[in-house]
Design a protein around this motif. Structure first.
Motif, PDB file in Angstrom:
ATOM      1  N   UNK A  82       2.323   2.242  -8.182  1.00  0.00           N
ATOM      2  CA  UNK A  82       2.902   1.290  -9.126  1.00  0.00           C
ATOM      3  C   UNK A  82       4.278   0.790  -8.700  1.00  0.00           C
ATOM      4  N   UNK A  83       5.007   1.601  -7.951  1.00  0.00           N
ATOM      5  CA  UNK A  83       6.378   1.241  -7.596  1.00  0.00           C
ATOM      6  C   UNK A  83       6.511   0.588  -6.227  1.00  0.00           C
ATOM      7  N   UNK A  84       5.458   0.644  -5.420  1.00  0.00           N
ATOM      8  CA  UNK A  84       5.502   0.025  -4.093  1.00  0.00           C
ATOM      9  C   UNK A  84       4.646  -1.239  -4.117  1.00  0.00           C
ATOM     10  N   UNK A  85       5.236  -2.407  -4.039  1.00  0.00           N
ATOM     11  CA  UNK A  85       4.479  -3.665  -4.153  1.00  0.00           C
ATOM     12  C   UNK A  85       3.490  -3.897  -3.011  1.00  0.00           C
ATOM     13  N   UNK A  86       3.623  -3.129  -1.923  1.00  0.00           N
ATOM     14  CA  UNK A  86       2.723  -3.307  -0.782  1.00  0.00           C
ATOM     15  C   UNK A  86       1.269  -3.135  -1.190  1.00  0.00           C
ATOM     16  N   UNK A  87       0.978  -2.143  -2.030  1.00  0.00           N
ATOM     17  CA  UNK A  87      -0.409  -1.864  -2.411  1.00  0.00           C
ATOM     18  C   UNK A  87      -1.013  -3.028  -3.188  1.00  0.00           C
ATOM     19  N   UNK A  88      -0.260  -3.567  -4.119  1.00  0.00           N
ATOM     20  CA  UNK A  88      -0.745  -4.704  -4.904  1.00  0.00           C
ATOM     21  C   UNK A  88      -0.953  -5.915  -3.993  1.00  0.00           C
ATOM     22  N   UNK A  89      -0.066  -6.117  -3.038  1.00  0.00           N
ATOM     23  CA  UNK A  89      -0.201  -7.244  -2.108  1.00  0.00           C
ATOM     24  C   UNK A  89      -1.463  -7.111  -1.265  1.00  0.00           C
ATOM     25  N   UNK A  90      -1.701  -5.901  -0.738  1.00  0.00           N
ATOM     26  CA  UNK A  90      -2.859  -5.689   0.134  1.00  0.00           C
ATOM     27  C   UNK A  90      -4.170  -5.813  -0.638  1.00  0.00           C
ATOM     28  N   UNK A 130     -14.899   6.393   2.371  1.00  0.00           N
ATOM     29  CA  UNK A 130     -14.403   5.335   1.477  1.00  0.00           C
ATOM     30  C   UNK A 130     -12.921   5.541   1.194  1.00  0.00           C
ATOM     31  N   UNK A 131     -12.559   6.773   0.854  1.00  0.00           N
ATOM     32  CA  UNK A 131     -11.162   7.083   0.529  1.00  0.00           C
ATOM     33  C   UNK A 131     -10.262   6.894   1.748  1.00  0.00           C
ATOM     34  N   UNK A 132     -10.780   7.230   2.936  1.00  0.00           N
ATOM     35  CA  UNK A 132      -9.990   7.042   4.154  1.00  0.00           C
ATOM     36  C   UNK A 132      -9.653   5.576   4.360  1.00  0.00           C
ATOM     37  N   UNK A 133     -10.595   4.691   4.072  1.00  0.00           N
ATOM     38  CA  UNK A 133     -10.351   3.257   4.223  1.00  0.00           C
ATOM     39  C   UNK A 133      -9.329   2.753   3.210  1.00  0.00           C
ATOM     40  N   UNK A 134      -9.374   3.287   2.004  1.00  0.00           N
ATOM     41  CA  UNK A 134      -8.387   2.900   0.990  1.00  0.00           C
ATOM     42  C   UNK A 134      -6.983   3.203   1.488  1.00  0.00           C
ATOM     43  N   UNK A 135      -6.788   4.396   2.034  1.00  0.00           N
ATOM     44  CA  UNK A 135      -5.477   4.764   2.552  1.00  0.00           C
ATOM     45  C   UNK A 135      -5.099   3.985   3.796  1.00  0.00           C
ATOM     46  N   UNK A 136      -6.049   3.796   4.711  1.00  0.00           N
ATOM     47  CA  UNK A 136      -5.780   3.139   5.987  1.00  0.00           C
ATOM     48  C   UNK A 136      -5.357   1.690   5.799  1.00  0.00           C
ATOM     49  N   UNK A 137      -6.005   0.993   4.892  1.00  0.00           N
ATOM     50  CA  UNK A 137      -5.697  -0.414   4.655  1.00  0.00           C
ATOM     51  C   UNK A 137      -4.622  -0.612   3.589  1.00  0.00           C
ATOM     52  N   UNK A 138      -3.990   0.471   3.141  1.00  0.00           N
ATOM     53  CA  UNK A 138      -2.895   0.426   2.169  1.00  0.00           C
ATOM     54  C   UNK A 138      -3.308  -0.258   0.868  1.00  0.00           C
ATOM     55  N   UNK A 139      -4.525   0.039   0.441  1.00  0.00           N
ATOM     56  CA  UNK A 139      -5.014  -0.469  -0.834  1.00  0.00           C
ATOM     57  C   UNK A 139      -4.680   0.485  -1.974  1.00  0.00           C
ATOM     58  N   UNK A 140      -4.152   1.642  -1.616  1.00  0.00           N
ATOM     59  CA  UNK A 140      -3.815   2.669  -2.576  1.00  0.00           C
ATOM     60  C   UNK A 140      -3.510   3.963  -1.858  1.00  0.00           C
ATOM     61  N   UNK A 141      -3.514   5.052  -2.604  1.00  0.00           N
ATOM     62  CA  UNK A 141      -3.205   6.379  -2.061  1.00  0.00           C
ATOM     63  C   UNK A 141      -4.457   7.222  -1.999  1.00  0.00           C
ATOM     64  N   UNK A 167      -2.289  17.799 -11.451  1.00  0.00           N
ATOM     65  CA  UNK A 167      -1.626  16.758 -12.237  1.00  0.00           C
ATOM     66  C   UNK A 167      -0.371  16.217 -11.566  1.00  0.00           C
ATOM     67  N   UNK A 168       0.386  17.106 -10.919  1.00  0.00           N
ATOM     68  CA  UNK A 168       1.614  16.682 -10.245  1.00  0.00           C
ATOM     69  C   UNK A 168       1.294  15.712  -9.106  1.00  0.00           C
ATOM     70  N   UNK A 169       0.248  16.025  -8.335  1.00  0.00           N
ATOM     71  CA  UNK A 169      -0.132  15.164  -7.207  1.00  0.00           C
ATOM     72  C   UNK A 169      -0.632  13.813  -7.702  1.00  0.00           C
ATOM     73  N   UNK A 170      -1.387  13.807  -8.779  1.00  0.00           N
ATOM     74  CA  UNK A 170      -1.887  12.545  -9.347  1.00  0.00           C
ATOM     75  C   UNK A 170      -0.727  11.695  -9.853  1.00  0.00           C
ATOM     76  N   UNK A 171       0.197  12.334 -10.534  1.00  0.00           N
ATOM     77  CA  UNK A 171       1.344  11.602 -11.073  1.00  0.00           C
ATOM     78  C   UNK A 171       2.160  10.965  -9.944  1.00  0.00           C
ATOM     79  N   UNK A 172       2.348  11.722  -8.874  1.00  0.00           N
ATOM     80  CA  UNK A 172       3.117  11.199  -7.739  1.00  0.00           C
ATOM     81  C   UNK A 172       2.391  10.020  -7.088  1.00  0.00           C
ATOM     82  N   UNK A 177       0.168   7.932  -8.469  1.00  0.00           N
ATOM     83  CA  UNK A 177       0.206   6.772  -9.359  1.00  0.00           C
ATOM     84  C   UNK A 177       1.573   6.098  -9.315  1.00  0.00           C
ATOM     85  N   UNK A 178       2.633   6.896  -9.345  1.00  0.00           N
ATOM     86  CA  UNK A 178       3.976   6.326  -9.291  1.00  0.00           C
ATOM     87  C   UNK A 178       4.219   5.603  -7.968  1.00  0.00           C
ATOM     88  N   UNK A 179       3.699   6.154  -6.875  1.00  0.00           N
ATOM     89  CA  UNK A 179       3.828   5.506  -5.575  1.00  0.00           C
ATOM     90  C   UNK A 179       3.135   4.147  -5.577  1.00  0.00           C
TER      91      UNK A 179
END
Length: 462
Positions: free
Chosen positions: A411-419, A380-391, A400-405, A407-409
């Motif tokens: 929220x700041x990259x409109x591609x994910x919201x578009x997909x 499931x997670x592989x598909x999320x990344x492959x289709x650019x639905x998220x990270x 915590x550092x990895x999660x923060x990075x 989330x910021x990716x």
């Protein structure tokens, strides 16, 4: 007992319900297997079918709330997500993704097949059902189709796991390559996987099949789940599946099959200070993961005292302890929150990759940050990344550092919201309940004709 006539055609014992047919639902005792079936079961009941549910006592109360009759596990142990490690204590020590996957297939699925069949055969004496509908991992399905001559539909409550000439082996979370050399590499991986990873499991499964007089089919132990039934109703749409040129003709995409949900008396509302926060983050580990240290705690650590409002659902795991540990104003922790009410208010969804929750997040146009490996979540997670639905963080224990990075990716990259918005639109084109009902009706009509032919040939009077 005669099983060579169409269930429901014995004029003495099998008089059909006036408003429909007899349908038995069955599932593996886990929320991700039970919940997706609830909406379909109630929909078919409302259409006039006599619908009943076979599953563990853990779900007895939930089945009753749906207005359905419950048949309990008898020959199958009363194992569920909260206690299965007590039955299989050695599983906890297995760290390898591959070894844990193999262990689950052998002990939690293949081994229960004959026991499911014993229960379902006994249920037939009381309730001669015309159709069995089960989740795809319910391994009693093959026995019912062959032994009781009853049509079977399974519901794909996870990504398609059947092998394909276009893909890497299922279960490992490997994304596809469609290049010439990529396909060669994937072919070698499938060959190796079938010989080394699945060979022993397939032999065990086929030996049990022969013992019970069930016809053996080609393919590995995962392929069998798709090839020993009449139809597979796949939750989701083609846009959330890898492209394959050899898609099994039994598979029908039905859109996201979501749980039956009744809104509460009071809709969920965010705290009054919501306006002061830049974004809203929703995080959950699902209902089957009690270890809050895996994802909930590092997420709360990452965003405590920040400009983000964090809403965490615990499924009842250490809720009060977490509230005391994270008293910050920007953190809201609850046992349960109806996702259909909170997701429209959120900007990003952090999850361990449960299939139902992931589909629901996509439905609500929520970009995803996923952290899951075991129990099929890597796919499931592989598909999320492959289709650019998220990270896809490719771990169950992100820092915590990895999660923060991540989330910021997102929220700041409109591609994910578009997909994710595009896929949400594709989801909206499918009415899962209506599609399922159509396929159920078609199969019942087809089965009725086929069994009439069989019965006439054998001299049975209908």
């Amino acid at each position: 007992m005669q099983h060579n006539i169409l269930p429901g055609n014995d004029p003495v014992k099998n008089t059909l319900a006036k408003n429909g047919r007899r349908i038995l639902f069955a599932c593996v005792p886990a929320d991700g297997h039970f919940n997706p079936l609830t909406g379909l079961a109630t929909h078919l009941k409302e259409m006039g079918h006599d619908v009943r549910f076979y599953t563990q006592d853990y779900y007895k109360e939930k089945v009753a709330k749906l207005g359905l009759h419950h048949y309990p596990f008898v020959n199958v142990p009363q194992i569920n997500a909260n206690n299965f490690e007590e039955f299989f204590s050695e599983r906890k020590a297995i760290k390898s993704q591959v070894k844990k996957f193999k262990y689950d297939l052998e002990h939690l699925f293949i081994g229960f097949g004959p026991k499911y069949f014993q229960d379902l055969e006994a249920i037939y004496q009381d309730f001669p059902y015309d159709l069995l509908i089960a989740d795809i991992m319910f391994t009693g399905s093959a026995y019912i189709k062959d032994k009781l001559r009853i049509p079977v539909i399974t519901v794909g409550i996870a990504p398609i796991m059947e092998s394909s000439k276009d893909l890497a082996p299922a279960g490992l979370g490997i994304t596809p390559s469609y290049t010439f050399f990529g396909k060669i590499k994937q072919g070698l991986m499938r060959f190796s996987c079938d010989k080394m990873m699945f060979s022993g499991l397939t032999k065990i499964n086929n030996r049990i099949f022969r013992q019970y007089g069930v016809k053996v089919v080609s393919g590995n132990v995962l392929d069998i789940l798709y090839r020993k039934v009449d139809l597979v109703l796949q939750s989701g749409t083609p846009g959330f599946e890898y492209r394959r040129g050899d898609l099994n003709p039994k598979i029908r995409y039905i859109g996201p099959l979501l749980p039956k949900h009744k809104p509460g008396n009071e809709p969920f509302r965010l705290c009054a200070e919501q306006a002061q926060y830049k974004k809203v983050i929703l995080v959950t580990q699902g209902t089957a993961e009690p270890d809050v240290e895996k994802l909930l705690v590092p997420t709360l650590e990452a965003f405590r005292n920040t400009e983000y409002l964090v809403i965490a659902t615990t499924a009842g795991n250490r809720t009060e302890e977490l509230k005391a540990r994270f008293p910050e104003k920007n953190i809201l922790i609850r046992d349960f929150i109806p996702f259909s009410e909170v997701m429209p208010l959120a900007d990003v969804f952090i999850t361990n990759g449960g299939y139902g929750g992931t589909l629901l997040g996509i439905t609500h146009k929520l970009p995803l940050v996923v952290a899951g490996v075991h129990e099929g979540k890597s796919e499931i997670c592989a598909r999320v990344g492959y289709f650019k639905l998220g990270v896809n963080m490719k771990t169950e224990t992100p820092t915590p550092v990895k999660i923060q990075a991540a989330v910021n990716e997102v929220l700041n990259n409109p591609l994910y919201k578009e997909r994710v918005t595009r896929l949400s639109h594709e989801f909206s084109l499918y009415d899962a309940d209506e599609r399922c009902a159509m396929y159920v009706n078609d199969l019942l009509q087809q089965a009725k004709v086929e069994y009439k032919k069989i019965n006439r040939a054998s001299g049975v009077t209908l």
